[in-house]
Design an enzyme around this catalytic site. Sequence first.
Site, PDB file in Angstrom:
ATOM      1  CB  THR A 137      -1.098  -0.157   1.402  1.00 29.61           C
ATOM      2  OG1 THR A 137       0.263  -0.419   2.249  1.00 29.61           O
ATOM      3  CG2 THR A 137      -2.143  -1.264   1.356  1.00 29.61           C
ATOM      4  CB  CYS A 138       3.917   1.839   1.472  1.00 31.27           C
ATOM      5  SG  CYS A 138       3.953   2.128   2.872  1.00 31.27           S
ATOM      6  CG  PHE A 139       5.600   1.809  -3.066  1.00 27.17           C
ATOM      7  CD1 PHE A 139       6.722   2.435  -2.393  1.00 27.17           C
ATOM      8  CD2 PHE A 139       6.179   0.551  -1.943  1.00 27.17           C
ATOM      9  CE1 PHE A 139       7.824   2.677  -1.681  1.00 27.17           C
ATOM     10  CE2 PHE A 139       7.497   0.388  -1.234  1.00 27.17           C
ATOM     11  CZ  PHE A 139       7.874   1.862  -1.335  1.00 27.17           C
ATOM     12  CD1 TRP A 172       6.652  -4.580   3.051  1.00 24.98           C
ATOM     13  CD2 TRP A 172       7.058  -2.717   1.978  1.00 24.98           C
ATOM     14  NE1 TRP A 172       6.732  -5.367   1.871  1.00 24.98           N
ATOM     15  CE2 TRP A 172       7.325  -4.433   1.696  1.00 24.98           C
ATOM     16  CE3 TRP A 172       7.512  -2.053   1.311  1.00 24.98           C
ATOM     17  CZ2 TRP A 172       8.327  -4.343   0.246  1.00 24.98           C
ATOM     18  CZ3 TRP A 172       9.110  -2.055   0.166  1.00 24.98           C
ATOM     19  CH2 TRP A 172       8.858  -3.297  -0.643  1.00 24.98           C
TER      20      TRP A 172
END
Length: 887
Positions: free
Chosen positions: A852-854, A887
Amino acid sequence: MSSLGSGELYAAITRLRQRFDQHRKRKLEDYALLSSPSAAAADSDDDDDQDSFPLLKMHKLGSSSSSSAVSDDHPSQLRPQPSSSSSPSSSSSSSSSTLHFFVRLMSRNTVVIHARPDDTVDSVIDQLQSITGIPISEQRLLYRGRQLQGEATLAACAVENDASLQLTGRLRSTKHPRAWQIADDLIASICSLDTVGDDRLHATRTNVEGLIKRFLSLTCNIFETNREEVAAHLEVFTLSGAPSALVKLYLSPVHDNRLVATNAIKIFLHPNPEFLPEYIHVQCAPIVLKFCKILSGTVGKKDLQYIRCRSALASLLETAGGPRYLTPLKPLDIILELLGFTSELTKLVLSGLSEEFMCIAQTVLDDLSNFLSAMRWAIQDWMGMEGPIARHLYNSKHPEYEDWIGSLHHLFIDLLKMVDQGLKRVEDCINQEGLERCESFLTMWPDMVAVLSVANVFAKMFEDAQQLLHALLLVRRIPVNFLLKHAKRSDKLRWFLKYKDVTDFEARRNLVLMLLPEWKDEDELHEMLIDRSQLLAESFEYINQADPMALHGGLFLEFKNEEATGPGVLREWFCLLCQAIFNPQNVLFLPCPNDRRRFFPNPASAVDPLHLKYFSFTGRVIALALMHKVQVGIAFDHVFFLQLGGKSVTLEDIKDADPCLYISCKQILDMDADLIDSDALGLTFVREINELGSRRTIELCPKGKDIVVNSKNREEYVNLLIQHHFVTSISEQVTHFAQGFADILSNSKHHKFFFQSLDLEDFDRMIGGSDNVINVKEWKAHTEYNGYKAKDRQICWFWKIVEEMSEEQRRILLFFWTSVKYLPVDGFRGLASKLYIYRSLTSQDSLPTSHTCFYRLCLPPYKSKSSMQDRLRLITQEHVSCGFGFW
């Protein structure tokens, strides 16, 4: 005492040794007065009051062999001097061996003293005593930066003919003798740099800086014992001529001497906790002003040292809250001094705006803004009242017109015209190239917003000037909003927020976010380890107990027993936490009946003994979500939002929060007067409340149960009912929420200003995000691929499945993919980056995963559309989608 201040005087002194004949024609009248018997007697009689040490300089003479002390203003007025009786060998010396000394008294009067090589130092001081009236014991004779011993002969001290000496002595009716002594020593050290040998140069240069620090340290001691004397103590530095001496050293052809002067002057430009704390530094403004004046008259206004001094003076005036430490000057004199700097800097800004790229040094803009603020305070002191300058004072046709005010007003008008031309150039570029393409030109206009802020400070000084600025902003609102949308963080931009008719949402959003801390990657993060099953309780402990400053640096979150970390997990936590906080089962907030996303505090929240702490916690969470630019899908009701901005609540404001009460109140106000006067409603000034199954009555005013509602008091009844229902009953909750929100702001005092600067719709967009239907076509356009191509069958299947999903399923899939459930108001374009679909190397039977970070979705290469659809259907079940992101 006077000191070197103008360029002509300073140049004359630097050429003193080469032009002695000219110096002999100056100041004889002052000397004749000073050397009269009555003056000497007066000085001697008042010797007990003498308590400071001004510098008396002895400069080189020409070859004159006159045996008299001479004042160099009028050669015709000569006064014989007594010969020394303390030297037994004086009568045997020939006149051909007489040494000549040119003595400057009190920085104004000059005399010539003669002595023989075998005369003692005391005998020379004895001659000077007959002129100054100062006892021998209280005078010192300096040569080449060192004190001469009284019993030594001039020959033993290696004093040559036409040598330059210095005399220090006490001056009657002055104060701070230690300050004068240090100033004398400082000037002696500066003068000796031209004469000492190479082996002593380093020590002497070091001594210059050391003496200045000693002077300032002594000032700190004065502050501790008598604060009122600090200004007079600092004034000694200027009166002694030390600033002139340092500037003279700055002009030295010797590089090391120039460096000594540069470092010495720099000491006054910045506070230092060891010898120049902030509370003393602000009172150094007159000294820095003196440096500015001397430097501008010698090296010019483009010199780096002058620019540093000018900036330091501007900063000191801003720190001091005005020119109050320039009080030795009269109010009008202060204004005229500041007008010079204002005019100089305004012309630099105008010159920069006239260039193609409109670039202006930030130092110039900051200095001008600070000088304008100081000018405004000085003008208010001059007028004896606050407020702008009346129009007639800058109207040249009015009999009360003031020249300096007219000059200042012309500078403002010239600046406004040039700003208008600059904004028009930006607008023309937008019209020709479009908004998106013009973003690449932003580097050409980096200072336009700052110039507008300077114009705003300028406008506060004149009647009607702010209306002129407002009119300009309205005409040029397109380029103004474009620039504000991309403006860098600055405290000086808040004033734009009061012009809601000028700014659009994107501009206001950027401006209010500047009120929140700007956390950076290198900041120490506030770490949290949260159990999903205890999400609300554990989050409350981590956030509520944290020091507010610890939260300003950003957050690091990890869910227990999960490997995922980073911004994506943080976004997920914000969304899940806000869902829990605003869940009606937690009794903290109530949803509006007609809009379940919109909330206001629950008057019955007191059933939880910790409810007020939870409201403080909620305020922090909402502010942190704004700070991290996370849309959590929550919106505030109008009555709640108004109170956060310190505004009152009216009947029309409760329409969404309680439609039934709104309709009832409207009916009471619209009812026929005769009917309501007949007491058909049976209403009194009371309100009935249900609490935990019990019913109680509250009087809306004293003895309210005895006051019948009628046609004359019904408006008062409705107002009191609304105030109690939506203000009084939730005042504590609102206060604690506001305090928690303020904890996160860069300045907690701005919490009301934050909400006053926005419309409710603005705040909805910032914290709630868009509730519009997700546009799949736009979603697809903002997605890129890795391991897949846009025409691969798996990608075609994927978008076909997404198109067939319900709106809620799409939101859950988007949340699983990005931890974003509610898009920004500008849709996918408002996200931090593009979205990505990666080809997963896992088994075809596996579920999709995400980083989800990217914004990365990892999609296995399924063999059929139905297989992919089954797994995506599983993902879009809300209880499954949470926690799958890595992440």
